[in-house]
Design a protein around this motif. Structure first.
Motif, PDB file in Angstrom:
ATOM      1  N   SER A 196      33.079  29.054 -19.345  1.00 20.79           N
ATOM      2  CA  SER A 196      33.540  29.726 -18.126  1.00 20.79           C
ATOM      3  C   SER A 196      35.055  29.886 -18.240  1.00 20.79           C
ATOM      4  O   SER A 196      35.774  28.905 -18.421  1.00 20.79           O
ATOM      5  CB  SER A 196      33.186  28.906 -16.880  1.00 20.79           C
ATOM      6  OG  SER A 196      31.787  28.825 -16.721  1.00 20.79           O
ATOM      7  N   THR A 215      26.032  23.364 -12.164  1.00 24.07           N
ATOM      8  CA  THR A 215      27.124  23.908 -11.357  1.00 24.07           C
ATOM      9  C   THR A 215      28.382  23.972 -12.207  1.00 24.07           C
ATOM     10  O   THR A 215      28.738  22.998 -12.877  1.00 24.07           O
ATOM     11  CB  THR A 215      27.376  23.030 -10.126  1.00 24.07           C
ATOM     12  OG1 THR A 215      26.188  23.007  -9.318  1.00 24.07           O
ATOM     13  CG2 THR A 215      28.523  23.580  -9.293  1.00 24.07           C
ATOM     14  N   THR A 239      37.511  32.667  -7.400  1.00 25.03           N
ATOM     15  CA  THR A 239      36.528  33.694  -7.080  1.00 25.03           C
ATOM     16  C   THR A 239      35.667  33.942  -8.316  1.00 25.03           C
ATOM     17  O   THR A 239      36.181  34.399  -9.349  1.00 25.03           O
ATOM     18  CB  THR A 239      37.215  35.006  -6.659  1.00 25.03           C
ATOM     19  OG1 THR A 239      38.006  34.771  -5.493  1.00 25.03           O
ATOM     20  CG2 THR A 239      36.170  36.075  -6.353  1.00 25.03           C
ATOM     21  N   PRO A 240      34.359  33.631  -8.265  1.00 25.99           N
ATOM     22  CA  PRO A 240      33.513  33.815  -9.441  1.00 25.99           C
ATOM     23  C   PRO A 240      33.159  35.277  -9.643  1.00 25.99           C
ATOM     24  O   PRO A 240      32.960  36.016  -8.693  1.00 25.99           O
ATOM     25  CB  PRO A 240      32.268  32.987  -9.107  1.00 25.99           C
ATOM     26  CG  PRO A 240      32.203  33.028  -7.608  1.00 25.99           C
ATOM     27  CD  PRO A 240      33.626  33.046  -7.133  1.00 25.99           C
ATOM     28  N   TRP A 241      33.071  35.678 -10.898  1.00 26.37           N
ATOM     29  CA  TRP A 241      32.648  37.035 -11.203  1.00 26.37           C
ATOM     30  C   TRP A 241      31.128  37.145 -11.198  1.00 26.37           C
ATOM     31  O   TRP A 241      30.575  38.228 -11.095  1.00 26.37           O
ATOM     32  CB  TRP A 241      33.160  37.460 -12.581  1.00 26.37           C
ATOM     33  CG  TRP A 241      34.651  37.424 -12.700  1.00 26.37           C
ATOM     34  CD1 TRP A 241      35.545  37.118 -11.707  1.00 26.37           C
ATOM     35  CD2 TRP A 241      35.415  37.680 -13.870  1.00 26.37           C
ATOM     36  NE1 TRP A 241      36.826  37.175 -12.188  1.00 26.37           N
ATOM     37  CE2 TRP A 241      36.790  37.519 -13.525  1.00 26.37           C
ATOM     38  CE3 TRP A 241      35.101  38.038 -15.168  1.00 26.37           C
ATOM     39  CZ2 TRP A 241      37.826  37.698 -14.440  1.00 26.37           C
ATOM     40  CZ3 TRP A 241      36.133  38.213 -16.078  1.00 26.37           C
ATOM     41  CH2 TRP A 241      37.470  38.050 -15.719  1.00 26.37           C
ATOM     42  N   THR A 242      30.445  36.032 -11.347  1.00 25.69           N
ATOM     43  CA  THR A 242      28.980  36.065 -11.363  1.00 25.69           C
ATOM     44  C   THR A 242      28.411  35.092 -10.345  1.00 25.69           C
ATOM     45  O   THR A 242      27.937  35.501  -9.294  1.00 25.69           O
ATOM     46  CB  THR A 242      28.438  35.730 -12.768  1.00 25.69           C
ATOM     47  OG1 THR A 242      28.992  36.648 -13.705  1.00 25.69           O
ATOM     48  CG2 THR A 242      26.921  35.836 -12.813  1.00 25.69           C
ATOM     49  N   SER A 243      28.453  33.807 -10.633  1.00 23.67           N
ATOM     50  CA  SER A 243      27.887  32.810  -9.728  1.00 23.67           C
ATOM     51  C   SER A 243      28.496  31.460 -10.052  1.00 23.67           C
ATOM     52  O   SER A 243      29.216  31.286 -11.034  1.00 23.67           O
ATOM     53  CB  SER A 243      26.358  32.735  -9.873  1.00 23.67           C
ATOM     54  OG  SER A 243      26.024  32.185 -11.126  1.00 23.67           O
ATOM     55  N   TRP A 244      28.169  30.487  -9.207  1.00 26.21           N
ATOM     56  CA  TRP A 244      28.666  29.130  -9.443  1.00 26.21           C
ATOM     57  C   TRP A 244      27.726  28.338 -10.344  1.00 26.21           C
ATOM     58  O   TRP A 244      28.050  27.225 -10.759  1.00 26.21           O
ATOM     59  CB  TRP A 244      28.836  28.397  -8.117  1.00 26.21           C
ATOM     60  CG  TRP A 244      30.006  28.884  -7.319  1.00 26.21           C
ATOM     61  CD1 TRP A 244      29.970  29.700  -6.232  1.00 26.21           C
ATOM     62  CD2 TRP A 244      31.385  28.604  -7.555  1.00 26.21           C
ATOM     63  NE1 TRP A 244      31.239  29.949  -5.779  1.00 26.21           N
ATOM     64  CE2 TRP A 244      32.136  29.284  -6.576  1.00 26.21           C
ATOM     65  CE3 TRP A 244      32.069  27.854  -8.513  1.00 26.21           C
ATOM     66  CZ2 TRP A 244      33.524  29.226  -6.508  1.00 26.21           C
ATOM     67  CZ3 TRP A 244      33.458  27.791  -8.453  1.00 26.21           C
ATOM     68  CH2 TRP A 244      34.159  28.468  -7.465  1.00 26.21           C
ATOM     69  N   THR A 245      26.542  28.887 -10.637  1.00 32.45           N
ATOM     70  CA  THR A 245      25.602  28.217 -11.534  1.00 32.45           C
ATOM     71  C   THR A 245      25.692  28.874 -12.899  1.00 32.45           C
ATOM     72  O   THR A 245      25.631  30.095 -13.016  1.00 32.45           O
ATOM     73  CB  THR A 245      24.165  28.324 -10.995  1.00 32.45           C
ATOM     74  OG1 THR A 245      24.101  27.701  -9.711  1.00 32.45           O
ATOM     75  CG2 THR A 245      23.186  27.633 -11.938  1.00 32.45           C
ATOM     76  N   GLN A 246      25.829  28.045 -13.950  1.00 26.19           N
ATOM     77  CA  GLN A 246      26.045  28.583 -15.296  1.00 26.19           C
ATOM     78  C   GLN A 246      24.817  29.332 -15.799  1.00 26.19           C
ATOM     79  O   GLN A 246      23.750  28.754 -15.974  1.00 26.19           O
ATOM     80  CB  GLN A 246      26.374  27.440 -16.256  1.00 26.19           C
ATOM     81  CG  GLN A 246      26.667  27.912 -17.672  1.00 26.19           C
ATOM     82  CD  GLN A 246      27.925  28.749 -17.747  1.00 26.19           C
ATOM     83  OE1 GLN A 246      29.013  28.296 -17.421  1.00 26.19           O
ATOM     84  NE2 GLN A 246      27.788  29.995 -18.183  1.00 26.19           N
ATOM     85  N   PRO A 247      24.935  30.650 -16.042  1.00 23.72           N
ATOM     86  CA  PRO A 247      23.843  31.401 -16.668  1.00 23.72           C
ATOM     87  C   PRO A 247      23.893  31.207 -18.190  1.00 23.72           C
ATOM     88  O   PRO A 247      24.689  30.413 -18.696  1.00 23.72           O
ATOM     89  CB  PRO A 247      24.147  32.845 -16.267  1.00 23.72           C
ATOM     90  CG  PRO A 247      25.640  32.873 -16.135  1.00 23.72           C
ATOM     91  CD  PRO A 247      26.055  31.511 -15.658  1.00 23.72           C
TER      92      PRO A 247
END
Length: 341
Positions: A196, A215, A239-247
């Motif tokens: 990240s 997370t 500010t996340p560009w995708t989500s707070w959970t690691q894809p």
């Protein structure tokens, strides 16, 4: 004399009754014994196994040694190599109807228990989503299963291959030959780690590394470590560009820098002078102030208040209507400054 002769005849008869012939042989797959009562040789074939003891023949009965064979259980003897069992290990010689008898075998089977290991933890009943395939002697016998436990014949070839799972890696593809013991196999998966990245004003700052599905951890940063004066700026978040959970791919974040709330005062002791100050400042384009009691209060973020603080005396006179000879500025961080003229 007659009594002595009768006694001698009795002794000879008794000796003849208890006499026996032993056939000895080395460890072998075949032993050949000539049974006196049959008058010809009978071949005893271990049929893939080996003998380790002697055959003992007494009268018309022969006790044949039980052969051994790795991975098989002895069932008895037959007149043909693949026939039904006709004789046990104790055979009446008169019942033997062929010149050769053969050991008959049943192939043993052994338990194969397959349990997945995920991130170092063994799941004895499997875990949903983590599947594998099983082949025996080249034939697929289990497709996309999470748990498998069966008996498998000695000498069989067994293959186990783990299937891919999103966000996990596995290279498990193992082939074994079943021996004479139970077997435990463990297809293995490990959760991948992804990156990240964190950016400030479009520029890369740092990265954290997170397991798939976890997370996302944020870096421990401060405004001062990023080149900002911590008296006036602070790190307000990300500010996340995708989500707070690691894809299952690298993601990016923007670092948010915020300004502390600040306030300026301009040194007046009457409501009328405060109103005059307000009018002059508004004409100069400063619209952050208001009259409070007998003074003028100007709250906003650091940049706006600092700009007003630095330019106030270029707008307000030293004396007369709307004058100012004192000014102050303070911020939420605890920082403050005062000036007089």
């Amino acid at each position: 004399m007659k009594r002595i002769l009768n006694l001698l005849i009795l002794i000879i008869a008794l000796f003849t009754t208890i006499s026996f012939t032993s056939a000895y042989f080395n460890t072998s797959t075949t032993t050949i014994s000539k049974f006196n009562t049959k008058g010809y040789e009978i071949k005893i074939n271990a049929n893939g196994g080996t003998f380790s003891n002697s055959a003992i023949i007494s009268h018309n009965s022969v006790s044949i040694p039980v052969p051994i064979r790795t991975g098989y259980s002895f069932s008895g003897y037959s007149n043909t190599p693949n026939g039904s069992v006709n004789y046990s290990s104790n055979i009446n010689i008169d019942s033997i109807s062929a010149n050769g008898i053969y050991a008959i075998w049943n192939k043993n089977s052994y338990v194969v228990d397959i349990n997945p290991i995920i991130d170092g933890t063994t799941y004895n009943s499997g875990l949903s989503g983590f599947t594998f395939d099983v082949w025996i002697d080249g034939t697929l016998v289990a497709d996309d299963v999470i748990d498998w436990c069966q008996n498998v014949n000695y000498g069989s070839t067994l293959r186990v291959k783990a299937n891919n799972v999103t966000g996990r890696n596995t290279y498990y593809d193992q082939t074994i030959t079943i021996g004479t013991n139970s077997v435990n196999l463990n297809p293995t998966w490990n959760t991948n780690t992804y990156q990240s990245d964190f950016y400030l004003n479009g520029g890369y700052v740092t990265s954290t590394y997170n397991k798939y599905g976890a997370t996302i951890s944020t870096p421990s940063l401060s405004a001062s470590s990023l080149g900002y004066n911590s008296s006036f700026y602070y790190l307000s978040g990300y500010t996340p560009w995708t989500s707070w959970t690691q894809p299952d791919y690298t993601v990016g974040f923007s670092i948010n820098i915020a300004e502390y709330n600040c306030v300026a005062t301009l040194g007046t002791h009457s409501a009328s002078n405060a109103k005059a100050q307000l009018t002059k400042l508004q004409k100069a384009g400063y619209n952050i102030c208001y009259v409070s009691g007998t003074g003028l209060v100007c709250p906003s973020n650091y940049s706006a208040v600092n700009d007003l603080f630095n330019n106030a005396w270029n707008i307000l006179p030293r004396s007369g209507s709307g004058y100012s000879i004192y000014k102050s500025m303070s911020c939420d961080s605890g920082w403050g400054i005062e000036k007089t003229r």
